[in-house]
Design an enzyme around this catalytic site. Structure first.
Site: not given
Length: 260
Positions: A69-70, A96, A165, A169
């Protein structure tokens, strides 16, 4: 390990872009470490790599799965410890892993928990993985390596009701630039691939219709995720003296450039 063997870590490898990239890297001779939250989907990707690549190429490279789990620092530390212990070095991180978060919320209605989950995965997770890769690449001999961040065209232009989101980004672009600058003394290159409408589970709704800036609902074209994977491979295999800082790969006729 073969001294010339190239080692790659792919996060978010259990589905989507990660699953498309893994066999392309492996087919080009890279040993690939697949990282993701679900062991079952990672094993499915590993099986897909073996099927796509075939036994001949697999004799020179291997595939390893590591449940990660990053957004959890201890998980990320464990991931890069496995890479260091098994291979002794790292040549590529494809950063990613990401999530769009819950759809349909207006900005003023978005729960804090939803905002936090997207930020923790997309931005904090990307930082933690980049930090782990950077430490390994800086310490290894020969020094250096490459980090490729998955940005999205949302790093440039938002969709309606996508504040979490889009913010992450845009943050990814800042992370990419900082990594590029801070990596220079150590031969660590960093670039970003901004993807628009690759055909994955995350973009399945595109073909049913998604909200546009003018309030309309419209079906959007998608492209094969394999086209993204080939671009990642091209970025990955450049010599460290060269870098693709930003690449945009998108479905040709999607409503992004100009007015649609």
């Amino acid at each position: 390990m073969n001294a010339k063997q190239k080692i790659a870590v792919v996060t978010g490898a259990g589905s989507g872009i990660g699953r498309a990239v893994a066999p392309v890297l492996s087919g080009a001779g890279w040993s690939v470490v697949l990282a993701g939250r679900h062991t079952e989907t990672l094993e499915e990707t590993a099986a897909a790599v073996g099927t796509a690549v075939g036994s001949a190429a697999q004799s020179a490279a291997d595939v390893l799965t590591v449940r990660t789990d990053v957004s959890v620092p201890e998980d990320v530390d464990a991931l890069f410890a496995v890479v260091r212990e098994r291979y002794g070095r790292l040549d590529l991180l494809f950063n990613n892993a990401g999530t769009f978060g819950p759809a349909g919320y207006a900005l003023d209605e978005l729960p804090f928990s939803a905002w936090q989950k997207v930020v923790n995965t997309n931005l904090t997770g990307a930082f933690l993985c980049a930090q782990g890769a950077f430490r390994l690449m800086k310490a290894q001999d020969p020094q250096g390596g490459r980090i490729i961040n998955n940005g999205s065209i949302s790093a440039h232009t938002p969709r309606p009701n996508s504040v979490a989101y889009t913010a992450t980004k845009h943050g990814m672009t800042g992370l990419t630039k900082s990594l590029s600058l801070d990596g220079r003394p150590y031969r660590i290159a960093c670039g970003q691939i901004d993807i628009g409408n690759a055909a994955t589970d995350m973009t399945a709704q595109m073909q049913r219709g998604v909200p546009q800036a003018n309030g309309e609902l419209a079906v959007e074209p998608v492209m094969d995720a394999a086209d993204v994977a080939r671009t990642v491979l091209h970025m990955a295999e450049l010599p460290l003296e060269a870098n693709i800082q930003f690449a945009t790969v998108l479905a040709t006729t999607m409503p992004y450039v100009g007015r649609g």
